[in-house]
Write a protein that holds these residues in place. Structure first.
Motif, PDB file in Angstrom:
ATOM      1  N   THR A  44      -0.085  -1.672  -5.024  1.00  0.00           N
ATOM      2  CA  THR A  44       0.895  -1.913  -6.083  1.00  0.00           C
ATOM      3  C   THR A  44       1.257  -3.391  -6.084  1.00  0.00           C
ATOM      4  OG1 THR A  44       1.782   0.321  -5.836  1.00  0.00           O
ATOM      5  CG2 THR A  44       3.167  -1.274  -6.999  1.00  0.00           C
ATOM      6  N   LEU A  45       1.236  -3.999  -7.263  1.00  0.00           N
ATOM      7  CA  LEU A  45       1.601  -5.400  -7.445  1.00  0.00           C
ATOM      8  C   LEU A  45       2.941  -5.468  -8.159  1.00  0.00           C
ATOM      9  CD1 LEU A  45       0.795  -8.447  -7.358  1.00  0.00           C
ATOM     10  CD2 LEU A  45      -0.288  -8.077  -9.604  1.00  0.00           C
ATOM     11  N   LYS A  46       3.890  -6.206  -7.551  1.00  0.00           N
ATOM     12  CA  LYS A  46       5.213  -6.395  -8.166  1.00  0.00           C
ATOM     13  C   LYS A  46       5.505  -7.879  -8.288  1.00  0.00           C
ATOM     14  CE  LYS A  46       7.225  -2.083  -6.533  1.00  0.00           C
ATOM     15  NZ  LYS A  46       8.323  -1.461  -5.788  1.00  0.00           N
ATOM     16  N   ASN A  47       6.249  -8.235  -9.334  1.00  0.00           N
ATOM     17  CA  ASN A  47       6.625  -9.634  -9.510  1.00  0.00           C
ATOM     18  C   ASN A  47       7.843  -9.964  -8.644  1.00  0.00           C
ATOM     19  OD1 ASN A  47       8.894  -8.712 -10.898  1.00  0.00           O
ATOM     20  ND2 ASN A  47       8.150  -9.354 -12.902  1.00  0.00           N
ATOM     21  N   PHE A  48       8.355 -11.182  -8.763  1.00  0.00           N
ATOM     22  CA  PHE A  48       9.411 -11.663  -7.879  1.00  0.00           C
ATOM     23  C   PHE A  48      10.742 -10.937  -8.032  1.00  0.00           C
ATOM     24  CE2 PHE A  48       9.877 -14.057 -11.716  1.00  0.00           C
ATOM     25  CZ  PHE A  48      11.236 -14.272 -11.851  1.00  0.00           C
ATOM     26  N   GLY A  50      -2.826  -7.298  12.512  1.00  0.00           N
ATOM     27  CA  GLY A  50      -3.797  -6.979  13.545  1.00  0.00           C
ATOM     28  C   GLY A  50      -4.345  -5.568  13.369  1.00  0.00           C
ATOM     29  N   ASN A  51      -3.875  -4.879  12.352  1.00  0.00           N
ATOM     30  CA  ASN A  51      -4.319  -3.517  12.032  1.00  0.00           C
ATOM     31  C   ASN A  51      -4.823  -3.467  10.598  1.00  0.00           C
ATOM     32  OD1 ASN A  51      -3.497  -2.182  14.507  1.00  0.00           O
ATOM     33  ND2 ASN A  51      -1.408  -2.553  13.825  1.00  0.00           N
ATOM     34  N   TYR A  52      -5.656  -2.491  10.318  1.00  0.00           N
ATOM     35  CA  TYR A  52      -6.150  -2.310   8.958  1.00  0.00           C
ATOM     36  C   TYR A  52      -5.002  -1.845   8.062  1.00  0.00           C
ATOM     37  CZ  TYR A  52     -10.627  -2.786  11.176  1.00  0.00           C
ATOM     38  OH  TYR A  52     -11.682  -3.286  11.897  1.00  0.00           O
ATOM     39  N   ILE A  53      -5.004  -2.315   6.832  1.00  0.00           N
ATOM     40  CA  ILE A  53      -3.969  -1.942   5.853  1.00  0.00           C
ATOM     41  C   ILE A  53      -4.470  -0.803   4.975  1.00  0.00           C
ATOM     42  CG2 ILE A  53      -2.612  -2.732   3.868  1.00  0.00           C
ATOM     43  CD1 ILE A  53      -1.741  -4.079   6.490  1.00  0.00           C
ATOM     44  N   TRP A  54      -5.655  -0.953   4.433  1.00  0.00           N
ATOM     45  CA  TRP A  54      -6.167  -0.028   3.419  1.00  0.00           C
ATOM     46  C   TRP A  54      -6.911   1.129   4.077  1.00  0.00           C
ATOM     47  CZ3 TRP A  54      -3.534  -1.182  -0.570  1.00  0.00           C
ATOM     48  CH2 TRP A  54      -3.124  -2.502  -0.752  1.00  0.00           C
ATOM     49  N   ASN A  55      -6.503   2.345   3.768  1.00  0.00           N
ATOM     50  CA  ASN A  55      -7.167   3.538   4.291  1.00  0.00           C
ATOM     51  C   ASN A  55      -8.600   3.601   3.773  1.00  0.00           C
ATOM     52  OD1 ASN A  55      -4.782   4.350   5.557  1.00  0.00           O
ATOM     53  ND2 ASN A  55      -4.092   5.445   3.737  1.00  0.00           N
ATOM     54  N   ASN A  56      -9.500   4.128   4.580  1.00  0.00           N
ATOM     55  CA  ASN A  56     -10.913   4.192   4.191  1.00  0.00           C
ATOM     56  C   ASN A  56     -11.226   5.272   3.171  1.00  0.00           C
ATOM     57  OD1 ASN A  56     -11.463   2.091   5.893  1.00  0.00           O
ATOM     58  ND2 ASN A  56     -12.462   3.321   7.457  1.00  0.00           N
ATOM     59  N   ASP A  57     -10.293   6.195   2.935  1.00  0.00           N
ATOM     60  CA  ASP A  57     -10.584   7.299   2.010  1.00  0.00           C
ATOM     61  C   ASP A  57      -9.721   7.287   0.753  1.00  0.00           C
ATOM     62  OD1 ASP A  57      -8.289   7.908   3.422  1.00  0.00           O
ATOM     63  OD2 ASP A  57      -8.871   9.975   3.862  1.00  0.00           O
ATOM     64  N   ASP A  76       0.854  -1.177   0.000  1.00  0.00           N
ATOM     65  CA  ASP A  76       0.000   0.000   0.000  1.00  0.00           C
ATOM     66  C   ASP A  76       0.895   1.233   0.000  1.00  0.00           C
ATOM     67  OD1 ASP A  76       0.926   0.142   2.643  1.00  0.00           O
ATOM     68  OD2 ASP A  76      -1.032   0.660   3.456  1.00  0.00           O
ATOM     69  N   ALA A  77       0.293   2.413   0.023  1.00  0.00           N
ATOM     70  CA  ALA A  77       1.067   3.658  -0.044  1.00  0.00           C
ATOM     71  C   ALA A  77       1.942   3.870   1.188  1.00  0.00           C
ATOM     72  CB  ALA A  77       0.120   4.848  -0.233  1.00  0.00           C
ATOM     73  N   SER A  78       1.610   3.218   2.305  1.00  0.00           N
ATOM     74  CA  SER A  78       2.405   3.346   3.536  1.00  0.00           C
ATOM     75  C   SER A  78       3.479   2.259   3.646  1.00  0.00           C
ATOM     76  CB  SER A  78       1.493   3.273   4.761  1.00  0.00           C
ATOM     77  OG  SER A  78       0.591   4.349   4.752  1.00  0.00           O
ATOM     78  N   ALA A  79       3.682   1.504   2.589  1.00  0.00           N
ATOM     79  CA  ALA A  79       4.714   0.453   2.498  1.00  0.00           C
ATOM     80  C   ALA A  79       4.399  -0.791   3.326  1.00  0.00           C
ATOM     81  CB  ALA A  79       6.097   1.008   2.844  1.00  0.00           C
TER      82      ALA A  79
END
Length: 151
Positions: free
Chosen positions: A127-131, A115-122, A77-80
């Motif tokens: 980002t998808l990266k290969n190996f 144990g925390n949410y990853i995706w922000n609600n707003d 996600d945008a927060s790494a």
């Protein structure tokens, strides 16, 4: 002479058919492995319960006609925050869902283990990266009027 013309016509038709068949596998192999959907705002109050965390997810879809190894592929996600696939093969035409919380991994469902949410609600970006770290695609949203984004 008639049989020579017939033979030439048959050979021309067979040659064209052979070319069409040779091209078919390349066309059938077209498609991609890509981000398909982000469900970024799980229903109800954000309680960090397993059901609430796992109602937040990202999906990856394989639209090719072959199985694809996702070993070493990652979603961030945008927060790494980063999920990296262990040994895993996504079947031809299949979709895998990566849930934010904990659970038992299957062919259709994987678990980030957070144990925390990853995706922000707003707003956020998946980002998808290969190996080898090559960016395969990204999907962004900037909305509070929906709970999900089709990429």
């Amino acid at each position: 002479m008639h049989s020579t013309r017939t033979t030439a016509a048959v050979l021309a038709v067979c040659g064209a058919a052979a070319l069409a068949l040779a091209a078919a596998p390349a066309q059938a192999a077209s498609g991609s492995v890509h981000l398909y959907k982000i469900y970024y705002n799980s229903p109800g109050t954000d309680t960090r319960s397993a059901s609430s965390l796992n109602a937040e997810y990202v999906q990856i879809k394989n639209t090719t006609t072959r199985n694809v190894s996702l070993r070493g592929w990652s979603v961030t996600d945008a927060s790494a925050h980063k999920y990296t696939f262990p040994a895993f093969t996504l079947g031809a035409g299949k979709t895998v869902t990566i849930h934010t919380g904990k659970g038992t991994n299957t062919a259709a469902n994987r678990y980030w283990g957070s144990g925390n949410y990853i995706w922000n609600n707003d707003r956020d970006t998946a980002t998808l990266k290969n190996f080898v770290g090559t960016r395969i695609g990204a999907c962004s949203y900037n909305s509070t009027s929906s709970s999900y984004k089709i990429c």
